[in-house]
Scaffold this active site. Sequence first.
Site, PDB file in Angstrom:
ATOM      1  N   LYS A 131       0.844  -1.205   0.000  1.00 13.86           N
ATOM      2  CA  LYS A 131       0.000   0.000   0.000  1.00 13.86           C
ATOM      3  C   LYS A 131       0.872   1.245   0.000  1.00 13.86           C
ATOM      4  O   LYS A 131       0.631   2.190  -0.753  1.00 13.86           O
ATOM      5  CB  LYS A 131      -0.929  -0.007   1.225  1.00 13.86           C
ATOM      6  CG  LYS A 131      -2.086  -0.979   1.077  1.00 13.86           C
ATOM      7  CD  LYS A 131      -2.823  -1.220   2.388  1.00 13.86           C
ATOM      8  CE  LYS A 131      -3.885  -2.303   2.180  1.00 13.86           C
ATOM      9  NZ  LYS A 131      -4.532  -2.739   3.425  1.00 13.86           N
ATOM     10  N   GLN A 142      -4.778  -1.291   9.582  1.00 11.74           N
ATOM     11  CA  GLN A 142      -4.690  -2.635   9.004  1.00 11.74           C
ATOM     12  C   GLN A 142      -5.332  -3.659   9.951  1.00 11.74           C
ATOM     13  O   GLN A 142      -4.970  -3.737  11.119  1.00 11.74           O
ATOM     14  CB  GLN A 142      -3.220  -2.990   8.734  1.00 11.74           C
ATOM     15  CG  GLN A 142      -3.017  -4.297   8.022  1.00 11.74           C
ATOM     16  CD  GLN A 142      -3.575  -4.308   6.590  1.00 11.74           C
ATOM     17  OE1 GLN A 142      -3.407  -3.361   5.845  1.00 11.74           O
ATOM     18  NE2 GLN A 142      -4.239  -5.389   6.233  1.00 11.74           N
ATOM     19  N   ASP A 193     -11.171   2.936   4.087  1.00 16.12           N
ATOM     20  CA  ASP A 193     -11.588   1.536   4.002  1.00 16.12           C
ATOM     21  C   ASP A 193     -13.118   1.423   3.945  1.00 16.12           C
ATOM     22  O   ASP A 193     -13.650   0.366   3.611  1.00 16.12           O
ATOM     23  CB  ASP A 193     -11.084   0.749   5.234  1.00 16.12           C
ATOM     24  CG  ASP A 193      -9.969  -0.226   4.877  1.00 16.12           C
ATOM     25  OD1 ASP A 193      -9.795  -0.509   3.676  1.00 16.12           O
ATOM     26  OD2 ASP A 193      -9.287  -0.698   5.813  1.00 16.12           O
TER      27      ASP A 193
END
Length: 300
Positions: free
Chosen positions: A54, A98, A121
């Site tokens: 990422k 994460q 997200d």
Amino acid sequence: MTAKLIDGKAFAATVREKVAGHVARLKEDHGITPGLAVVLVGEDPASQVYVRSKGKQTVEVGMNSYEHKLEADTSEADLLALIDKLNKDDSVHGILVQLPLPGHLNEDLVINSIAPEKDVDGFHISNVGLLGTGQKSMVPCTPLGCLMMLRDYHGSLSGMNAVVVGRSNIVGKPMANLLLKDSCTVTIAHSRTKDIEAVCKQADIVVAAVGRPEMITGDWIKPGATVIDVGINRIDAPEKGEGKTRLVGDCHFDSCAEVAGAITPVPGGVGPMTIACLLANTVTACCRANNLNEPEGLTA
Ligand code: NDP
């Protein structure tokens, strides 16, 4: 194979190009560089790989990447304090924590502490609610990637019968909401669905997000249907040598490809789209934060 291959790797490259173009314009015209902060707690090997990837792709499209690596025993209070700091930092437009988090941390609490407009997200309860009511939101990356590929292949999805197999909060449910928003007739199938094969067989679009290697076979698919395989499963591959493994999806590729009109491969289908959509969400969040027009074609 009769189905057309939907090449997620190539499509993700075009999404990244679009993002890079918008980033360049934001810098040139407005002096703004979008920034993505990624928070990793602990040393889960898979998570470390994702976070590295990422960060690398964020920099490649010209954005700022801020990585925060915390010890596995970081307290909830310390993690929440970091998120609070990032929420208030104007150079950070997207925040991603994460998952999974170590067991002592409350994932829902942590995710819901991210400012919803920076929640790239799309997991914050506000974004879940906005998407569920058909309003503008941050959209979870994997289903957004699936939607982009479906729109690219079909144009309008209106009136199509879509079956989403899997009802998780990160893939199945948001996928179903996105398809509904695009006026599909949507069925969500799951482990308790009766005669799931017949349910799938009436679908013009099957999105498989199950986590069961090659569960969906060609005889479940309506001739000409589009199959989007979200699954990533590692299975033994003795044909490649002792102890070797390979990646497969939730769909049995060869048999599905004989019947479907179009299909995504694993690897090289949905997977690459997920990070591309994270970058897309970050640039969208940056535009929204600065009251600028959102890039077209990069969000739902
Ligand atoms: P979850 O385990 O959270 O959810 C799986 C869903 O599949 C559940 O709703 C479950 O039903 C359903 N299910 C399980 N077994 C069956 C069965 N035999 N028949 C019908 N339904 C079944 O998984 P995720 O949604 O997180 O992920 C799904 C897959 O997608 C995984 O392979 C994962 O690795 C992959 N993935 C890929 C990503 C990418 O970037 N390409 C990103 C995220 C996930 P029930 O609710 O009834 O238990």
